[in-house]
Scaffold this motif. Structure first.
Motif, PDB file in Angstrom:
ATOM      1  N   GLY A  42       0.734  -1.269   0.036  1.00  0.00           N
ATOM      2  CA  GLY A  42       0.033  -0.098  -0.307  1.00  0.00           C
ATOM      3  C   GLY A  42       0.789   1.477   0.046  1.00  0.00           C
ATOM      4  O   GLY A  42       2.150   1.165   0.608  1.00  0.00           O
ATOM      5  N   VAL A  43       0.071   2.490  -0.263  1.00  0.00           N
ATOM      6  CA  VAL A  43       0.778   3.151  -0.805  1.00  0.00           C
ATOM      7  C   VAL A  43       0.300   4.563   0.533  1.00  0.00           C
ATOM      8  O   VAL A  43      -0.646   4.549   1.276  1.00  0.00           O
ATOM      9  N   VAL A  44       1.037   4.963   1.691  1.00  0.00           N
ATOM     10  CA  VAL A  44       1.376   5.822   2.535  1.00  0.00           C
ATOM     11  C   VAL A  44       1.888   7.120   3.080  1.00  0.00           C
ATOM     12  O   VAL A  44       3.561   6.998   2.307  1.00  0.00           O
ATOM     13  N   ASP A  45       1.603   7.581   3.071  1.00  0.00           N
ATOM     14  CA  ASP A  45       1.896   9.590   3.434  1.00  0.00           C
ATOM     15  C   ASP A  45       2.269   9.326   4.962  1.00  0.00           C
ATOM     16  O   ASP A  45       1.428   9.926   5.683  1.00  0.00           O
ATOM     17  N   LEU A  46       3.292   9.377   5.350  1.00  0.00           N
ATOM     18  CA  LEU A  46       3.682   9.923   7.052  1.00  0.00           C
ATOM     19  C   LEU A  46       3.981  11.181   7.211  1.00  0.00           C
ATOM     20  O   LEU A  46       5.116  11.676   6.359  1.00  0.00           O
ATOM     21  N   PRO A  47       3.653  11.852   7.725  1.00  0.00           N
ATOM     22  CA  PRO A  47       3.016  13.684   7.940  1.00  0.00           C
ATOM     23  C   PRO A  47       4.381  13.685   8.680  1.00  0.00           C
ATOM     24  O   PRO A  47       5.455  12.707   9.599  1.00  0.00           O
ATOM     25  N   THR A  48       4.927  15.244   8.284  1.00  0.00           N
ATOM     26  CA  THR A  48       5.781  15.132   9.588  1.00  0.00           C
ATOM     27  C   THR A  48       5.793  15.539  10.536  1.00  0.00           C
ATOM     28  O   THR A  48       4.537  16.478  10.748  1.00  0.00           O
ATOM     29  N   ILE A  49       6.704  15.711  11.298  1.00  0.00           N
ATOM     30  CA  ILE A  49       6.459  15.409  12.337  1.00  0.00           C
ATOM     31  C   ILE A  49       8.196  15.865  13.409  1.00  0.00           C
ATOM     32  O   ILE A  49       8.559  16.130  12.298  1.00  0.00           O
ATOM     33  N   GLU A  50       7.950  16.280  14.950  1.00  0.00           N
ATOM     34  CA  GLU A  50       9.207  16.642  15.790  1.00  0.00           C
ATOM     35  C   GLU A  50       9.924  15.381  15.678  1.00  0.00           C
ATOM     36  O   GLU A  50       9.046  15.381  16.435  1.00  0.00           O
ATOM     37  N   VAL A  51      10.966  15.501  15.273  1.00  0.00           N
ATOM     38  CA  VAL A  51      11.886  13.958  16.131  1.00  0.00           C
ATOM     39  C   VAL A  51      13.446  14.519  16.485  1.00  0.00           C
ATOM     40  O   VAL A  51      13.696  16.330  16.818  1.00  0.00           O
ATOM     41  N   ALA A  52      13.871  13.397  17.089  1.00  0.00           N
ATOM     42  CA  ALA A  52      14.861  13.599  17.961  1.00  0.00           C
ATOM     43  C   ALA A  52      15.526  12.628  16.984  1.00  0.00           C
ATOM     44  O   ALA A  52      15.179  11.580  17.465  1.00  0.00           O
ATOM     45  N   SER A  53      16.538  12.979  16.220  1.00  0.00           N
ATOM     46  CA  SER A  53      16.941  11.763  15.405  1.00  0.00           C
ATOM     47  C   SER A  53      18.635  11.925  15.752  1.00  0.00           C
ATOM     48  O   SER A  53      19.793  13.059  16.396  1.00  0.00           O
ATOM     49  N   VAL A  54      19.829  10.444  15.217  1.00  0.00           N
ATOM     50  CA  VAL A  54      20.516  10.052  15.471  1.00  0.00           C
ATOM     51  C   VAL A  54      20.403   9.233  14.084  1.00  0.00           C
ATOM     52  O   VAL A  54      19.937   8.550  13.856  1.00  0.00           O
ATOM     53  N   VAL A  55      21.915   9.565  13.533  1.00  0.00           N
ATOM     54  CA  VAL A  55      22.478   8.659  13.022  1.00  0.00           C
ATOM     55  C   VAL A  55      23.303   7.520  13.232  1.00  0.00           C
ATOM     56  O   VAL A  55      24.148   7.464  13.997  1.00  0.00           O
ATOM     57  N   HIS A  56      22.910   5.672  12.742  1.00  0.00           N
ATOM     58  CA  HIS A  56      23.187   4.880  13.313  1.00  0.00           C
ATOM     59  C   HIS A  56      24.576   4.175  12.674  1.00  0.00           C
ATOM     60  O   HIS A  56      23.408   4.417  11.156  1.00  0.00           O
ATOM     61  N   ARG A  57      25.631   4.114  12.920  1.00  0.00           N
ATOM     62  CA  ARG A  57      26.870   3.764  11.773  1.00  0.00           C
ATOM     63  C   ARG A  57      26.853   2.394  11.748  1.00  0.00           C
ATOM     64  O   ARG A  57      26.934   2.300  13.401  1.00  0.00           O
TER      65      ARG A  57
END
Length: 159
Positions: A89-104
């Motif tokens: 299915g196709v879904v639209d994920l809304p814009t939200i405020e997040v705490a983001s971190v990059v995992h390598r």
């Protein structure tokens, strides 16, 4: 994870073609086999309809009382026209405020990063406002140590 690594930001809207599956719980041993089944299904559907897959994306529902987790996994499709199928299915994920971190690295080593991010949220006065999203910026099947995954935790400020 270093505290300077956390970025507070609004996400970009994402339109994804996804398939949904259930895992017995969190952790790469539980989620990995579900990903391994879902992503090829979505990729094959996109190929059949002539669409190009963008970045791979996953998001989760709240765990059930028995620990089972519903996983949504797919690919960003932007403004491409992609019809639904019986499994995709196709879904639209809304814009939200997040705490983001990059995992390598491998997803086998992601749990301590999530735990550190949750501690950071508590220490910084933020509260969890939903389930996480994962954006797989680089995926190296043969060398998972080279993977780059952005972990996004929806947040709100404490009341």
């Amino acid at each position: 994870m270093d505290i300077q690594d956390v970025v507070i930001k609004a996400t970009q809207p994402l339109r994804i073609a996804e398939a949904v599956g259930t895992a017995p719980g969190f952790g790469s041993d539980n989620l990995g086999p579900v990903f391994a089944r879902l992503l090829p299904e979505v990729f094959a559907h996109l190929d059949r309809v002539g669409a190009r897959p963008g970045i791979s994306v996953a998001h989760y529902e709240d765990p059930a009382d028995d620990g089972r987790v519903v996983l949504h996994a797919g690919f960003d499709i932007g403004d491409q026209e992609v019809p639904d199928s019986d499994r995709v299915g196709v879904v639209d994920l809304p814009t939200i405020e997040v705490a983001s971190v990059v995992h390598r690295g491998s997803m086998d080593t992601v749990v301590p990063v999530y735990e550190a991010l949750m501690r950071w949220l508590d220490d910084s006065g933020y509260q969890l406002a939903g389930r996480s999203r994962e954006l797989y910026h680089e995926w190296h099947e043969g060398d998972p140590s080279r993977n780059i995954t952005e972990l996004q935790i929806p947040i709100t400020t404490s009341a």
